[in-house]
Design a protein around this motif. Structure first.
Motif, PDB file in Angstrom:
ATOM      1  N   LEU A  91       0.877  -1.331  -0.135  1.00 23.41           N
ATOM      2  CA  LEU A  91      -0.380  -0.006   0.315  1.00 23.41           C
ATOM      3  C   LEU A  91       1.091   1.154   0.130  1.00 23.41           C
ATOM      4  CD1 LEU A  91      -2.678   1.275   0.414  1.00 23.41           C
ATOM      5  CD2 LEU A  91      -2.710   1.115   2.375  1.00 23.41           C
ATOM      6  N   ILE A  92       0.711   1.698  -0.849  1.00 20.96           N
ATOM      7  CA  ILE A  92       1.358   3.562  -0.895  1.00 20.96           C
ATOM      8  C   ILE A  92       0.418   4.652  -1.001  1.00 20.96           C
ATOM      9  CG2 ILE A  92       2.980   2.295  -2.392  1.00 20.96           C
ATOM     10  CD1 ILE A  92       2.469   3.788  -5.193  1.00 20.96           C
ATOM     11  N   GLY A  93      -1.302   4.442  -0.909  1.00 23.13           N
ATOM     12  CA  GLY A  93      -2.063   5.854  -0.960  1.00 23.13           C
ATOM     13  C   GLY A  93      -3.583   5.700  -0.884  1.00 23.13           C
ATOM     14  N   GLU A  94      -3.469   6.271  -1.658  1.00 21.98           N
ATOM     15  CA  GLU A  94      -5.575   6.180  -2.612  1.00 21.98           C
ATOM     16  C   GLU A  94      -5.913   7.137  -2.852  1.00 21.98           C
ATOM     17  OE1 GLU A  94      -7.917   8.337   1.622  1.00 21.98           O
ATOM     18  OE2 GLU A  94      -7.079   6.250   1.872  1.00 21.98           O
ATOM     19  N   LEU A  95      -6.987   7.623  -3.772  1.00 23.75           N
ATOM     20  CA  LEU A  95      -7.030   7.634  -4.683  1.00 23.75           C
ATOM     21  C   LEU A  95      -7.566   8.898  -4.075  1.00 23.75           C
ATOM     22  CD1 LEU A  95      -9.090   5.877  -6.781  1.00 23.75           C
ATOM     23  CD2 LEU A  95      -7.194   6.897  -7.288  1.00 23.75           C
ATOM     24  N   ALA A  96      -7.481  10.397  -4.575  1.00 20.70           N
ATOM     25  CA  ALA A  96      -7.642  11.722  -4.467  1.00 20.70           C
ATOM     26  C   ALA A  96      -9.096  11.235  -3.894  1.00 20.70           C
ATOM     27  CB  ALA A  96      -7.551  13.014  -4.685  1.00 20.70           C
ATOM     28  N   ALA A  97     -10.151  12.311  -2.912  1.00 21.99           N
ATOM     29  CA  ALA A  97     -11.480  12.406  -2.441  1.00 21.99           C
ATOM     30  C   ALA A  97     -11.904  12.343  -3.770  1.00 21.99           C
ATOM     31  CB  ALA A  97     -11.179  12.529  -1.660  1.00 21.99           C
ATOM     32  N   THR A  98     -11.545  13.685  -4.873  1.00 20.73           N
ATOM     33  CA  THR A  98     -12.024  14.176  -5.925  1.00 20.73           C
ATOM     34  C   THR A  98     -11.972  13.334  -7.071  1.00 20.73           C
ATOM     35  OG1 THR A  98     -10.325  15.335  -6.058  1.00 20.73           O
ATOM     36  CG2 THR A  98     -11.684  16.547  -5.187  1.00 20.73           C
ATOM     37  N   GLU A  99     -11.055  12.075  -7.183  1.00 16.77           N
ATOM     38  CA  GLU A  99     -11.561  11.621  -8.011  1.00 16.77           C
ATOM     39  C   GLU A  99     -12.362  10.303  -8.254  1.00 16.77           C
ATOM     40  OE1 GLU A  99      -8.674  10.979 -10.928  1.00 16.77           O
ATOM     41  OE2 GLU A  99      -8.418  12.600  -9.851  1.00 16.77           O
TER      42      GLU A  99
END
Length: 445
Positions: A91-99
């Motif tokens: 895991l390196i992160g997540e999608l931006a909330a706007t995506e």
């Protein structure tokens, strides 16, 4: 091992960056062989090093590099909680909330409805196997093998009895192929290790082939069905041109490795007769040797040891070799026609980044249900349901089919069901049509 060290380093890096957010554009930029990211449930994972150690093979993950792999991930893994522990270090992160949750303008409502359908199927127990079904299936394979040998041992080796023996062995081999396919998709036992063990027994000891070779090839077919350069089943080695796109591309480029406008005719000479006895045998041995897969080699050799011990006393070495080649020849026809009638006449093209339901429905069709069709095809007459839910036990496909058909109708997706004869004839017709497209492009474009 080097791979393990790299994975640990990647895991440490991943944990430090787990709070990062990314856009789809950033994710899609990491889609090369040496730099692979993918998204599962809005979480972004760096799978570059892990892909080399993936039990399903390197290519399956690579085919989803830079993409949303949520639906494929869910379809392939019956125990999602178990595999989460392998994802966590990546895991390196997540999608931006706007995506958006889906990439490339996929229909979010369709994706959600399909997910809901899967949850309902799980709640109804449609992913639970009936042990008696698979025990009886294995029993009839063993019975056929025993009858084939007894006929020769009791009554002799004349031509008629030899042909009957070969016919019984062919039926057993084909049915063993469908059984190993069940184990390979982890659709029989709740615990993966039992599925893996019984698959090695079924494809190795009952058929003389390799489980790892089959899985690494077959999972790609499911992950990217009928997509060039991703599905190995549509890699025709320039012997055939298939679909509506490839023939035109070859024709425009003036590529003529074969007289493709005659492919519907020479298919009968180089397709069904040679796939298993020649091409598959060469491919699986190359796979075993190149990967040093000595476990699968041992399982494979156990079949041939048993076969020759049974038949050399009655046929001699040369006669026994001729017998198994003839059986492979017959089995190859069975396998080719059953597997190609569901796929070859369907859409075959380059990657279009469709959602799971749309991709599979464009690339697969069903054959009418009957006791014979179910048995003859190993329930692959329900190819649509099998591709949508590859870990579902095959005896439950007919139960989920009405819900799949209704969902397709809701979104205007074609759900094709053919007769067995129509499906077989469409293989011939599709090859003829593709050959004519090639000739037209070759001569006039």
């Amino acid at each position: 091992m080097g791979g393990g060290g790299q994975l640990t380093e990647q895991g440490e890096t991943g944990s430090k960056r787990a709070g990062c957010v990314y856009t789809w554009e950033e994710v899609q930029s990491h889609s090369s062989r040496t730099d692979q990211w993918l998204v599962i449930d809005r979480k972004v994972y760096n799978t570059t090093q892990w892909a080399k150690r993936h039990p399903g093979g390197f290519h399956v993950i690579s085919h989803y590099a830079g993409q949303d792999a949520t639906e494929a991930f869910t379809a392939f893994h019956p125990d999602l909680k178990f595999v989460q522990k392998f994802l966590k270090p990546l895991l390196i992160g997540e999608l931006a909330a706007t995506e958006p949750s889906q990439d490339r303008n996929k229909n979010a409502a369709l994706v959600q409805d399909f997910h809901t359908l899967r949850v309902k199927a799980e709640s109804k127990g449609l992913f639970q196997a009936r042990p008696l079904f698979f025990c009886l299936h294995l029993g009839h394979i063993v019975l056929l093998e025993a009858l084939a040998w007894l006929i020769i041992w009791v009554w002799g080796t004349n031509w008629i009895l030899t042909f009957l023996c070969a016919l019984l062995m062919t039926i057993a081999q084909s049915q063993a192929g469908w059984l190993q396919h069940d184990f390979g998709h982890l659709s029989v036992f709740k615990q993966s290790r039992w599925n893996h063990l019984l698959q090695k027994f079924a494809i190795g000891h009952l058929k003389g082939a390799s489980a790892n070779w089959w899985n690494h090839r077959h999972f790609q077919h499911h992950a990217k069905t009928n997509i060039f350069r991703k599905d190995p089943d549509v890699n025709m080695l320039n012997i055939f041109v298939i679909g509506a796109t490839q023939p035109v591309e070859y024709g425009v480029k003036k590529i003529k490795h074969m007289p493709y406008h005659r492919q519907h005719q020479y298919f009968f000479l180089v397709g069904p007769p040679l796939l298993i006895p020649v091409y598959f045998q060469m491919q699986l041995m190359n796979s075993i040797i190149s990967r040093h897969d000595w476990v699968d080699l041992g399982w494979s050799m156990s079949y041939y040891l048993r076969f020759f011990c049974c038949y050399i006393p009655m046929y001699g070495l040369f006669g026994s070799v001729a017998l198994i080649i003839f059986v492979r020849f017959l089995e190859s026809h069975w396998f080719v026609w059953v597997t190609q009638m569901n796929h070859l006449p369907m859409d075959i093209d380059h990657e279009k980044h469709k959602d799971w339901l749309t991709m599979q429905l464009q690339a697969t069709c069903n054959i009418e249900q009957s006791f014979f069709n179910d048995w003859f095809s190993g329930h692959l007459n329900f190819q649509i349901e099998h591709h949508l839910f590859p870990t579902m036990p095959r005896h439950n496909y007919h139960l989920v089919a009405p819900q799949v058909r209704a969902l397709c109708a809701k979104y205007g997706i074609t759900y094709q069901v053919k007769t067995m004869w129509q499906g077989l004839a469409d293989v011939f017709r599709s090859l003829k049509t593709s050959g004519e497209l090639w000739r037209d492009a070759y001569l006039h474009k």
